[in-house]
Write a protein that holds these residues in place. Structure first.
Motif, PDB file in Angstrom:
ATOM      1  N   UNK A  47      33.790  26.653  32.370  1.00 21.51           N
ATOM      2  CA  UNK A  47      33.648  27.182  31.013  1.00 21.51           C
ATOM      3  C   UNK A  47      32.518  28.199  30.874  1.00 21.51           C
ATOM      4  N   UNK A  48      31.631  28.248  31.839  1.00 22.44           N
ATOM      5  CA  UNK A  48      30.463  29.135  31.807  1.00 22.44           C
ATOM      6  C   UNK A  48      30.764  30.533  32.360  1.00 22.44           C
ATOM      7  N   UNK A  49      31.985  30.749  32.869  1.00 20.48           N
ATOM      8  CA  UNK A  49      32.309  31.946  33.622  1.00 20.48           C
ATOM      9  C   UNK A  49      33.383  32.779  32.931  1.00 20.48           C
ATOM     10  N   UNK A  50      33.314  34.087  33.150  1.00 20.70           N
ATOM     11  CA  UNK A  50      34.357  35.026  32.719  1.00 20.70           C
ATOM     12  C   UNK A  50      34.678  35.926  33.907  1.00 20.70           C
ATOM     13  N   UNK A  51      35.778  36.649  33.800  1.00 13.33           N
ATOM     14  CA  UNK A  51      36.204  37.496  34.908  1.00 13.33           C
ATOM     15  C   UNK A  51      36.623  38.876  34.398  1.00 13.33           C
ATOM     16  N   UNK A  52      36.156  39.913  35.085  1.00 16.49           N
ATOM     17  CA  UNK A  52      36.563  41.292  34.806  1.00 16.49           C
ATOM     18  C   UNK A  52      37.875  41.543  35.537  1.00 16.49           C
ATOM     19  N   UNK A  53      38.813  42.208  34.847  1.00 17.44           N
ATOM     20  CA  UNK A  53      40.111  42.487  35.453  1.00 17.44           C
ATOM     21  C   UNK A  53      40.602  43.869  35.026  1.00 17.44           C
ATOM     22  N   UNK A  54      41.319  44.511  35.905  1.00 15.87           N
ATOM     23  CA  UNK A  54      42.024  45.767  35.622  1.00 15.87           C
ATOM     24  C   UNK A  54      41.141  46.852  35.011  1.00 15.87           C
ATOM     25  N   UNK A  55      40.011  47.104  35.665  1.00 15.32           N
ATOM     26  CA  UNK A  55      39.151  48.215  35.267  1.00 15.32           C
ATOM     27  C   UNK A  55      39.806  49.497  35.768  1.00 15.32           C
ATOM     28  N   UNK A  56      40.207  50.345  34.829  1.00 22.34           N
ATOM     29  CA  UNK A  56      40.929  51.574  35.182  1.00 22.34           C
ATOM     30  C   UNK A  56      40.382  52.727  34.352  1.00 22.34           C
ATOM     31  N   UNK A  57      39.987  53.812  35.012  1.00 14.76           N
ATOM     32  CA  UNK A  57      39.627  55.055  34.326  1.00 14.76           C
ATOM     33  C   UNK A  57      40.430  56.165  34.998  1.00 14.76           C
ATOM     34  N   UNK A  58      41.132  56.951  34.197  1.00 17.72           N
ATOM     35  CA  UNK A  58      41.940  58.040  34.735  1.00 17.72           C
ATOM     36  C   UNK A  58      41.058  58.942  35.597  1.00 17.72           C
ATOM     37  N   UNK A  59      41.539  59.352  36.769  1.00 14.60           N
ATOM     38  CA  UNK A  59      40.718  60.188  37.659  1.00 14.60           C
ATOM     39  C   UNK A  59      40.134  61.433  37.003  1.00 14.60           C
ATOM     40  N   UNK A  60      40.855  62.067  36.079  1.00 14.33           N
ATOM     41  CA  UNK A  60      40.344  63.267  35.418  1.00 14.33           C
ATOM     42  C   UNK A  60      39.262  62.952  34.388  1.00 14.33           C
ATOM     43  N   UNK A  61      39.091  61.673  34.065  1.00 12.90           N
ATOM     44  CA  UNK A  61      38.087  61.287  33.062  1.00 12.90           C
ATOM     45  C   UNK A  61      36.905  60.538  33.684  1.00 12.90           C
ATOM     46  N   UNK A  85      28.021  33.757  33.730  1.00  9.78           N
ATOM     47  CA  UNK A  85      28.398  34.313  35.026  1.00  9.78           C
ATOM     48  C   UNK A  85      29.687  35.109  34.853  1.00  9.78           C
ATOM     49  N   UNK A  86      29.702  36.323  35.397  1.00 16.98           N
ATOM     50  CA  UNK A  86      30.904  37.161  35.346  1.00 16.98           C
ATOM     51  C   UNK A  86      31.252  37.538  36.783  1.00 16.98           C
ATOM     52  N   UNK A  87      32.528  37.417  37.122  1.00 16.61           N
ATOM     53  CA  UNK A  87      32.984  37.754  38.462  1.00 16.61           C
ATOM     54  C   UNK A  87      34.046  38.846  38.389  1.00 16.61           C
ATOM     55  N   UNK A  88      34.289  39.475  39.518  1.00 14.48           N
ATOM     56  CA  UNK A  88      35.356  40.463  39.629  1.00 14.48           C
ATOM     57  C   UNK A  88      35.709  40.630  41.092  1.00 14.48           C
ATOM     58  N   UNK A  89      36.848  41.242  41.321  1.00 15.07           N
ATOM     59  CA  UNK A  89      37.176  41.672  42.676  1.00 15.07           C
ATOM     60  C   UNK A  89      37.704  43.097  42.600  1.00 15.07           C
ATOM     61  N   UNK A  90      37.450  43.840  43.674  1.00 10.48           N
ATOM     62  CA  UNK A  90      37.838  45.243  43.726  1.00 10.48           C
ATOM     63  C   UNK A  90      38.199  45.609  45.149  1.00 10.48           C
ATOM     64  N   UNK A  91      39.032  46.607  45.290  1.00  9.53           N
ATOM     65  CA  UNK A  91      39.391  47.055  46.634  1.00  9.53           C
ATOM     66  C   UNK A  91      38.127  47.511  47.358  1.00  9.53           C
ATOM     67  N   UNK A  92      37.922  46.984  48.523  1.00  9.29           N
ATOM     68  CA  UNK A  92      36.742  47.323  49.314  1.00  9.29           C
ATOM     69  C   UNK A  92      36.709  48.825  49.586  1.00  9.29           C
ATOM     70  N   UNK A  93      35.563  49.438  49.303  1.00  9.17           N
ATOM     71  CA  UNK A  93      35.393  50.870  49.509  1.00  9.17           C
ATOM     72  C   UNK A  93      35.830  51.726  48.330  1.00  9.17           C
ATOM     73  N   UNK A  94      36.371  51.113  47.277  1.00  9.85           N
ATOM     74  CA  UNK A  94      36.823  51.860  46.109  1.00  9.85           C
ATOM     75  C   UNK A  94      35.622  52.489  45.398  1.00  9.85           C
ATOM     76  N   UNK A  95      35.862  53.580  44.686  1.00  9.25           N
ATOM     77  CA  UNK A  95      34.785  54.259  43.962  1.00  9.25           C
ATOM     78  C   UNK A  95      34.147  53.346  42.910  1.00  9.25           C
ATOM     79  N   UNK A  96      34.885  52.354  42.452  1.00  7.41           N
ATOM     80  CA  UNK A  96      34.368  51.457  41.418  1.00  7.41           C
ATOM     81  C   UNK A  96      33.224  50.569  41.901  1.00  7.41           C
ATOM     82  N   UNK A  97      33.130  50.345  43.201  1.00  6.71           N
ATOM     83  CA  UNK A  97      32.062  49.481  43.721  1.00  6.71           C
ATOM     84  C   UNK A  97      30.676  49.980  43.299  1.00  6.71           C
ATOM     85  N   UNK A  98      30.460  51.277  43.345  1.00  9.25           N
ATOM     86  CA  UNK A  98      29.155  51.827  42.958  1.00  9.25           C
ATOM     87  C   UNK A  98      28.872  51.568  41.483  1.00  9.25           C
TER      88      UNK A  98
END
Length: 133
Positions: A47-61, A85-98
């Protein structure tokens, strides 16, 4: 296309309407250019945790601060929901990691061959990350 429509119109919509998921969007000139979801409806032992999902920004933006604004809104909503606590997963090496690192997420680990690319041709590793609020 049918799978994507079902996901957004049925799965996401149902979870948003129930309050288990929060959906954020950012618009430029009335055009949706970015979105992120915060999943707050977690199992009873998390109950203490949330998760980030489907973070998407159009490449031109990208590089306009929109991803940061979306993440800030999602993290603020997590705080309001009393999550620590907030968790997420992302494709390794994706621009979103930074971006995730810049807003305080830390790497927990990497799982190889976790998911297929959208075209279904290649598998890629996924990086799991977390952030305390």
């Amino acid at each position: 296309m049918a799978d994507a429509e079902r996901f957004w119109r049925k799965d996401v919509r149902t979870a948003v309407e129930s309050g288990r998921r929060h959906l954020f969007g950012v618009f430029i000139d009335s055009r949706l250019v970015g979105t992120v979801q915060l999943i707050t409806g977690m199992p009873p032992n998390q109950p203490h945790r949330a998760e980030i999902s489907k973070m998407i920004v159009h490449p031109q933006s990208r590089r306009l601060g929109l991803g940061r604004a979306l993440m800030t809104a999602a993290l603020d909503a997590a705080r309001r929901a009393n999550k620590v606590l907030v968790t997420l997963d992302t494709r390794t090496g994706d621009v979103s990691e930074a971006l995730y690192r810049s807003v305080g997420f830390e790497q927990a680990g990497v799982i190889p061959d976790f998911a297929f690319d959208p075209d279904g041709q290649a598998r890629h590793a996924t990086t799991y990350m977390y952030r305390y609020l």
